[in-house]
Design a protein around this motif. Sequence first.
Motif, mmCIF file in Angstrom:
data_model
loop_
_atom_site.group_PDB
_atom_site.id
_atom_site.type_symbol
_atom_site.label_atom_id
_atom_site.label_comp_id
_atom_site.label_asym_id
_atom_site.label_seq_id
_atom_site.Cartn_x
_atom_site.Cartn_y
_atom_site.Cartn_z
ATOM 1 N N GLY A 203 -8.788 -3.490 4.807
ATOM 2 C CA GLY A 203 -8.894 -3.098 3.403
ATOM 3 C C GLY A 203 -9.807 -1.901 3.198
ATOM 4 N N LEU B 94 -7.752 1.178 4.124
ATOM 5 C CA LEU B 94 -6.749 1.515 3.102
ATOM 6 C C LEU B 94 -7.414 2.127 1.874
ATOM 7 C CD1 LEU B 94 -4.326 -1.567 3.187
ATOM 8 C CD2 LEU B 94 -4.249 0.544 4.525
ATOM 9 N N ARG B 95 -8.545 1.566 1.476
ATOM 10 C CA ARG B 95 -9.259 2.082 0.313
ATOM 11 C C ARG B 95 -9.739 3.514 0.553
ATOM 12 N NH1 ARG B 95 -12.463 -1.610 0.378
ATOM 13 N NH2 ARG B 95 -11.440 -3.141 -0.952
ATOM 14 N N HIS C 199 -0.252 10.255 2.183
ATOM 15 C CA HIS C 199 0.220 8.949 1.705
ATOM 16 C C HIS C 199 1.525 9.151 0.926
ATOM 17 C CE1 HIS C 199 0.502 5.290 -0.685
ATOM 18 N NE2 HIS C 199 -0.374 4.736 0.133
ATOM 19 N N GLU D 175 -10.149 -7.891 3.393
ATOM 20 C CA GLU D 175 -10.244 -7.006 2.237
ATOM 21 C C GLU D 175 -11.430 -6.048 2.352
ATOM 22 O OE1 GLU D 175 -10.949 -7.222 -2.610
ATOM 23 O OE2 GLU D 175 -11.248 -8.973 -1.331
ATOM 24 N N TRP E 30 -6.721 5.902 0.429
ATOM 25 C CA TRP E 30 -6.267 6.039 -0.955
ATOM 26 C C TRP E 30 -7.155 7.019 -1.725
ATOM 27 C CZ3 TRP E 30 -2.105 4.057 -3.551
ATOM 28 C CH2 TRP E 30 -2.135 4.104 -4.942
ATOM 29 N N ASN E 31 -8.452 6.844 -1.629
ATOM 30 C CA ASN E 31 -9.381 7.719 -2.346
ATOM 31 C C ASN E 31 -9.330 9.149 -1.829
ATOM 32 O OD1 ASN E 31 -10.316 5.646 -4.021
ATOM 33 N ND2 ASN E 31 -11.895 5.030 -2.581
ATOM 34 N N PHE F 275 0.827 -1.209 0.000
ATOM 35 C CA PHE F 275 0.000 0.000 0.000
ATOM 36 C C PHE F 275 0.861 1.259 0.000
ATOM 37 C CE2 PHE F 275 -2.434 3.209 2.511
ATOM 38 C CZ PHE F 275 -3.447 3.424 1.592
ATOM 39 N N ASP G 284 0.654 0.213 -4.449
ATOM 40 C CA ASP G 284 -0.050 -0.933 -5.029
ATOM 41 C C ASP G 284 -1.259 -1.280 -4.160
ATOM 42 O OD1 ASP G 284 -0.874 -3.169 -6.362
ATOM 43 O OD2 ASP G 284 0.956 -4.347 -6.021
ATOM 44 N N LEU G 285 -2.332 -0.534 -4.333
ATOM 45 C CA LEU G 285 -3.537 -0.764 -3.541
ATOM 46 C C LEU G 285 -4.140 -2.127 -3.844
ATOM 47 C CD1 LEU G 285 -5.853 0.139 -1.660
ATOM 48 C CD2 LEU G 285 -6.925 1.203 -3.653
ATOM 49 N N GLU G 286 -4.239 -2.488 -5.125
ATOM 50 C CA GLU G 286 -4.861 -3.758 -5.492
ATOM 51 C C GLU G 286 -4.058 -4.937 -4.959
ATOM 52 O OE1 GLU G 286 -7.835 -4.137 -6.744
ATOM 53 O OE2 GLU G 286 -7.996 -1.949 -6.683
ATOM 54 N N LEU H 196 -4.843 -5.291 -1.279
ATOM 55 C CA LEU H 196 -6.167 -5.869 -1.052
ATOM 56 C C LEU H 196 -6.180 -7.368 -1.348
ATOM 57 C CD1 LEU H 196 -8.444 -3.068 -2.560
ATOM 58 C CD2 LEU H 196 -7.962 -3.529 -0.150
#
Length: 275
Positions: A154, A157-158, A192, A145, A161-162, A127, A131-133, A136
């Motif tokens: 997850g 983190l999502r 971040h 996740e 990120w957004n 993360f 590399d978010l994906e 997850l």
Amino acid sequence: MAIRRHRLPRVWLAITLGLVATAVGVARWWEGELPKRLADASQRGDLDACLRYSEQLSALQWMAGRAPLEQGQCRRLKARQLWEQENWSEALALQLQLVNSAAGGPADRKELQTWQEELRRRALTLFRDGDLEGALTVLAAMGEERRENGTALGDSLREQWNRNRLQLERARQLAERQRWWEALDALNRIDHPWWKQESKAVREEVDAGVKNLAGADKEHDSHGDLPHTVPTDKLDALVQKRIAAGVDEWNAFEQACQELGGQIVEAGPESACQR
């Protein structure tokens, strides 16, 4: 004929009982064979056969409490094998099955926790690297996740990120309109590491815009073009003081302007503080 009709149910009953007795006999025989085969598979290191015999042994209800230690040992070894192969989801599932069985012990529970912590560290590293994906995907192996109530790692983190992505988009839009102070505030909200690197070019543009804005105010003051402009040096000093106290850039600018008796005005595409 009546006598034969009475004998027929007895014949079917005898056949049925015979089949049941045969099935029970076979089950009892297999019951005696399973521990031996399980022990042999464990000694050979045939973990798949060991697991297969373990499940069959567990399915025999009358064997409750008689499963040998090999049953726990083959689960333990197979879980470690799966972990080394990076088949994390199955490794965790099998280790959890071991922990919840009579064969599991404190060391098995500790190993399960160690694996879970390792996956969390892997996910957070991915993360931070952007590399978010990938993060997850790692968390999915341990069910972290996503959750309906949004409490999974997850989900957190999502959301972060957004939030960072939207702040950078906002900073770019404000920079295009030369609203430098507000753009700087948006950039300072990015927390971040990967998004900070992504925002580097925009930050350089915004920093230059803030410096040019301050320089233009000083030039106007020296020529008397804007006699009512708040002194830039005092304004900057008050802004920096509030930023150091934890106030965001835009609110610090507004508060400093008000303290000097000024108000925010739109000077073309820019924001200025004038009396």
